[in-house]
Design a protein around this motif. Structure first.
Motif, short mmCIF file in Angstrom:
data_model
loop_
_atom_site.label_atom_id
_atom_site.label_comp_id
_atom_site.label_asym_id
_atom_site.label_seq_id
_atom_site.Cartn_x
_atom_site.Cartn_y
_atom_site.Cartn_z
N UNK A 1 1.03 -1.17 0.03
CA UNK A 1 -0.11 0.15 0.03
C UNK A 1 0.80 1.16 0.00
N UNK A 2 0.62 2.30 -0.83
CA UNK A 2 1.17 3.60 -0.61
C UNK A 2 0.77 4.26 0.63
N UNK A 3 1.89 4.22 1.48
CA UNK A 3 1.64 4.76 2.83
C UNK A 3 0.96 6.08 2.91
N UNK A 4 1.40 6.97 1.93
CA UNK A 4 1.05 8.34 2.00
C UNK A 4 -0.73 8.58 1.36
N UNK A 5 -1.28 7.40 0.99
CA UNK A 5 -2.50 7.14 1.02
C UNK A 5 -3.45 6.69 1.89
N UNK A 6 -2.92 6.57 2.97
CA UNK A 6 -3.58 5.82 4.17
C UNK A 6 -3.74 6.96 5.12
N UNK A 7 -5.03 7.14 5.68
CA UNK A 7 -5.03 8.38 6.79
C UNK A 7 -5.08 7.52 8.08
N UNK A 8 -4.26 8.25 8.94
CA UNK A 8 -3.96 7.80 10.23
C UNK A 8 -5.12 8.46 11.24
N UNK A 9 -5.06 8.21 12.65
CA UNK A 9 -3.78 7.34 13.03
C UNK A 9 -4.16 5.97 13.16
N UNK A 10 -5.00 5.40 12.45
CA UNK A 10 -5.29 3.96 12.61
C UNK A 10 -5.41 3.22 11.25
#
Length: 235
Positions: free
Chosen positions: A118-127
């Motif tokens: 997964x493109x980590x910059x396309x994942x919204x945190x914090x979870x």
């Protein structure tokens, strides 16, 4: 933002054979030549396919049972590793997409274990959590448009309510797919078969070494289970 990746508490008792590996990588190269290393792992898979069909592999059988328990027809909805093995058997090669994806796919067929990138910059945190869907999560297919996972369907859900997979390990989202502009990647491998906990450290180490050899920087990794269910990644 620092993001915590985890499996929801109810996933572990429902799937006691589950073990997972996580790897966070930065400095992802988009032009690295990984062909020779991809060939090593696909050759390993071909040798195994020469003696048995992918549907007979214990790793695949375990995921088929998991899909059946989720109410899915396992020959209609295959885990990603089975789909790749099937394609390799029928077409003789895997698709070339991106160096990171190509290496992950090759290692996936070699171990017959689903590996997601997964493109980590396309994942919204914090979870980012592997959990049953409520049904209001948003999923983007590779072909565009949008879908909502069925309530109860296991998926990867981030804090924005975006689903990064359908039917757990069946299909990833086009929204977080690794592409030419990707710079940070979260890799997740998940096994359900007996012996999965023994091979997962080797699988994660293999991926980290291969990506490092081709210009990426493996920042951190972990093997996850009920006693160590969380993995933090990002800044």
């Amino acid at each position: 933002m620092r993001v915590t990746f985890r499996h929801a508490d109810d996933i572990w008792p429902s799937h006691p054979g589950l073990t997972a590996g996580a790897l966070y990588v930065t400095g992802v190269p988009a032009t690295a030549d990984v062909g020779a290393r991809v060939a090593v792992y696909t050759d390993r898979a071909r040798a195994r396919l020469a003696t048995a069909g992918e549907g007979e592999f214990p790793e695949v059988v375990a995921w088929r049972r998991t899909f059946s328990r989720m109410g899915l027809k396992p020959t209609q909805y295959r885990c990603a590793a089975e789909s790749l093995l099937r394609r390799l058997r029928k077409e003789g090669a895997l698709p070339r997409i991106h160096p990171v994806v190509d290496l992950c796919n090759a290692v996936s067929v070699a171990y017959a274990v689903p590996v997601a990138a997964l493109d980590a910059d396309r994942v919204t945190g914090p979870l980012l959590e592997v959990r049953p869907a409520r049904g209001d999560e948003l999923y983007t297919p590779f072909g565009g448009g949008s879908e909502h996972p069925a309530p109860g369907e296991v998926t990867f859900v981030d804090s924005a309510g975006r689903a990064h997979a359908r039917r757990w390990t069946h299909r990833q989202s086009g929204y977080s797919a690794v592409g030419p502009d990707t710079r940070r990647v979260l890799v997740v491998a998940e096994a359900q078969h007996e012996g999965g906990a023994e091979i997962m450290p080797e699988l994660v180490k293999t991926l980290a070494e291969e990506l490092a050899a081709h210009g990426a920087d493996p920042v951190s990794s972990a093997v996850l289970g009920p006693s160590a269910p969380e993995f933090g990644f990002g800044d």
